[in-house]
Design a protein around this motif. Structure first.
Motif, PDB file in Angstrom:
ATOM      1  N   ILE A  30       0.837  -1.212   0.000  1.00  0.00           N
ATOM      2  CA  ILE A  30       0.000   0.000   0.000  1.00  0.00           C
ATOM      3  C   ILE A  30       0.866   1.255   0.000  1.00  0.00           C
ATOM      4  CG2 ILE A  30      -1.725   1.314   1.343  1.00  0.00           C
ATOM      5  CD1 ILE A  30      -2.675  -1.254  -0.175  1.00  0.00           C
ATOM      6  N   LEU A  31       1.933   1.216   0.805  1.00  0.00           N
ATOM      7  CA  LEU A  31       2.822   2.390   0.857  1.00  0.00           C
ATOM      8  C   LEU A  31       3.353   2.693  -0.539  1.00  0.00           C
ATOM      9  CD1 LEU A  31       4.767   1.680   4.166  1.00  0.00           C
ATOM     10  CD2 LEU A  31       3.218   3.593   3.740  1.00  0.00           C
ATOM     11  N   GLU A  32       3.731   1.627  -1.244  1.00  0.00           N
ATOM     12  CA  GLU A  32       4.311   1.791  -2.587  1.00  0.00           C
ATOM     13  C   GLU A  32       3.252   2.211  -3.602  1.00  0.00           C
ATOM     14  OE1 GLU A  32       7.770   0.645  -3.463  1.00  0.00           O
ATOM     15  OE2 GLU A  32       7.221   1.965  -5.144  1.00  0.00           O
ATOM     16  N   THR A  73      -8.938   6.990   6.170  1.00  0.00           N
ATOM     17  CA  THR A  73      -9.974   6.089   5.645  1.00  0.00           C
ATOM     18  C   THR A  73      -9.466   5.421   4.367  1.00  0.00           C
ATOM     19  OG1 THR A  73     -11.652   7.533   6.533  1.00  0.00           O
ATOM     20  CG2 THR A  73     -12.381   5.969   4.876  1.00  0.00           C
ATOM     21  N   GLU A  74      -8.877   6.238   3.486  1.00  0.00           N
ATOM     22  CA  GLU A  74      -8.341   5.673   2.227  1.00  0.00           C
ATOM     23  C   GLU A  74      -7.273   4.636   2.520  1.00  0.00           C
ATOM     24  OE1 GLU A  74      -6.735   8.476  -0.535  1.00  0.00           O
ATOM     25  OE2 GLU A  74      -8.671   9.497  -0.720  1.00  0.00           O
ATOM     26  N   PHE A  75      -6.426   4.924   3.507  1.00  0.00           N
ATOM     27  CA  PHE A  75      -5.335   4.000   3.821  1.00  0.00           C
ATOM     28  C   PHE A  75      -5.892   2.664   4.302  1.00  0.00           C
ATOM     29  CE2 PHE A  75      -2.007   1.884   6.066  1.00  0.00           C
ATOM     30  CZ  PHE A  75      -0.825   2.296   5.481  1.00  0.00           C
ATOM     31  N   LEU A  89      -7.150  -3.075   3.927  1.00  0.00           N
ATOM     32  CA  LEU A  89      -8.043  -4.212   4.162  1.00  0.00           C
ATOM     33  C   LEU A  89      -8.325  -4.953   2.863  1.00  0.00           C
ATOM     34  CD1 LEU A  89     -10.574  -2.541   6.656  1.00  0.00           C
ATOM     35  CD2 LEU A  89      -8.890  -4.300   7.229  1.00  0.00           C
ATOM     36  N   THR A  90      -8.490  -4.198   1.794  1.00  0.00           N
ATOM     37  CA  THR A  90      -8.772  -4.824   0.496  1.00  0.00           C
ATOM     38  C   THR A  90      -7.567  -5.649   0.042  1.00  0.00           C
ATOM     39  OG1 THR A  90     -10.095  -2.863   0.026  1.00  0.00           O
ATOM     40  CG2 THR A  90      -9.632  -4.298  -1.833  1.00  0.00           C
ATOM     41  N   GLU A  91      -6.371  -5.111   0.227  1.00  0.00           N
ATOM     42  CA  GLU A  91      -5.146  -5.828  -0.163  1.00  0.00           C
ATOM     43  C   GLU A  91      -4.976  -7.079   0.701  1.00  0.00           C
ATOM     44  OE1 GLU A  91      -3.029  -4.252  -2.557  1.00  0.00           O
ATOM     45  OE2 GLU A  91      -2.061  -6.227  -2.631  1.00  0.00           O
TER      46      GLU A  91
END
Ligand code: BTN
Length: 316
Positions: free
Chosen positions: A157-159, A232-234, A239-241
């Motif tokens: 996610i960070l990437e 929220t976006e994070f 969670l999706t990943e």
């Protein structure tokens, strides 16, 4: 479905319409509206219905639910606290009450947040502090792999979302520029062959300010990007990943993620020391992990495969 998806900010909506959309009673609508007000939304009600006058500034379960693009097995229910002792403690209580897989407990602030080996986890407002209740169908000795999966999901996610490259300090610290941005703790209840439940706690320094004494070893995403990000976006992206990683792991094992994990391992090919509560510290060259998640260390005499411990750069 989250109630805020049906509560507009531009025009009033009748309570009866919300009842119909969400298939809930008028009393349930009133309860949810009251809960929204409690957590910080300003909602006006009149004979024309309800309208959001001001959104809540803290992130909360309604915003998260509204932003999830599809229902997730690992997030069937969100419990949000403005303040709690520890989301880990809260989720473990739910596990003992027989709640199923998919409960996510989130807190804006924790007063007794903790990390591995009972270290204090600084949990000021602005960070992302949450715990997940999982019931993986794997052998108990495979549970440590879960923290590796969480690390991969965070690092991806960070990437992908923020263009930030990170490293994973085995087993479960996420580092940016050598400083810790996130940590993971796994606690569980198991019998000889089965896991009853896993409480996975994740702490990410996002928009929180770090105390002076942590500034040389920890970092926040805000510090890296020089701006605040939407939590929220994070969490929705995370969670999706994680949902897909977790599913693929349970059906196909960890091997499929080995290369990715090892490509992100911190202090690779350098001399490290692994401290452990039960054994003597081991120093040697760090070769990353094997497919069971064990750390491979080449000492002076042999190759060691380590199941658990805390890694640091060896002193010269
Ligand atoms: C570590 O690095 O040692 C793990 C840190 C885990 C911190 C998180 S914050 C949310 C959850 N609640 C806690 O009390 N701890 C975990």
């Amino acid at each position: 479905m989250s109630i805020i998806e049906f509560l507009p900010t531009e025009k009033f909506v009748f309570g009866s319409e919300i009842c119909r959309f969400l298939e809930i009673s008028r009393t349930a609508v009133r309860e949810r509206i009251n809960r929204l007000r409690q957590i910080g939304y300003t909602i006006k009600s009149s004979s024309k219905g309800y309208i959001i006058v001001k959104k809540c500034e803290l992130f909360n379960e309604y915003e998260i639910e509204a932003n999830l693009k599809k229902p997730l097995n690992i997030c069937k229910m969100i419990k949000y606290y403005k303040e709690t002792a520890s989301t880990q403690t809260a989720v473990k209580k739910l596990a003992l009450k027989n709640f199923g897989e998919g409960v996510v407990v989130i807190a804006e602030k924790q007063t007794k947040g903790y990390g591995r080996i009972k270290r204090v986890w600084n949990s000021n407002a602005g960070g992302l502090w949450f715990s997940m209740l999982l019931k993986p169908v794997i052998r108990p000795d495979g549970s440590s792999i879960l923290s590796l999966l969480f690390s991969i999901a965070l690092s991806r996610i960070l990437e992908k979302k923020y263009g930030i490259s990170s490293e994973i300090k085995w087993p479960n610290d996420i580092l940016i520029c050598g400083k810790k941005v996130a940590g993971i703790i796994i606690e569980m209840s198991a019998e000889q062959d089965i896991i009853n439940w896993v409480a996975a706690g994740i702490g990410v320094n996002i928009n929180n300010s770090l105390p002076e004494d942590l500034k040389n070893i920890s970092i926040s995403i805000k510090e890296v990007l020089k701006r605040e990000i939407d939590r929220t976006e994070f969490i929705v992206a995370f969670l999706t990943e994680f949902e897909s990683l977790y599913f693929n792991f349970q059906s196909g094992g960890f091997k499929q993620f080995l290369e990715e994990y090892n490509s992100k391992v911190a202090y690779k090919d350098v001399l490290v020391t692994v401290d452990s509560a039960c054994n003597d510290a081991i120093t040697g060259k760090n070769f990353g992990i094997d497919e069971s998640g064990r750390l491979i260390i080449e000492t002076k005499n042999k190759i060691e495969k380590i199941i658990s411990g805390t890694l640091r750069r060896a002193e010269n």
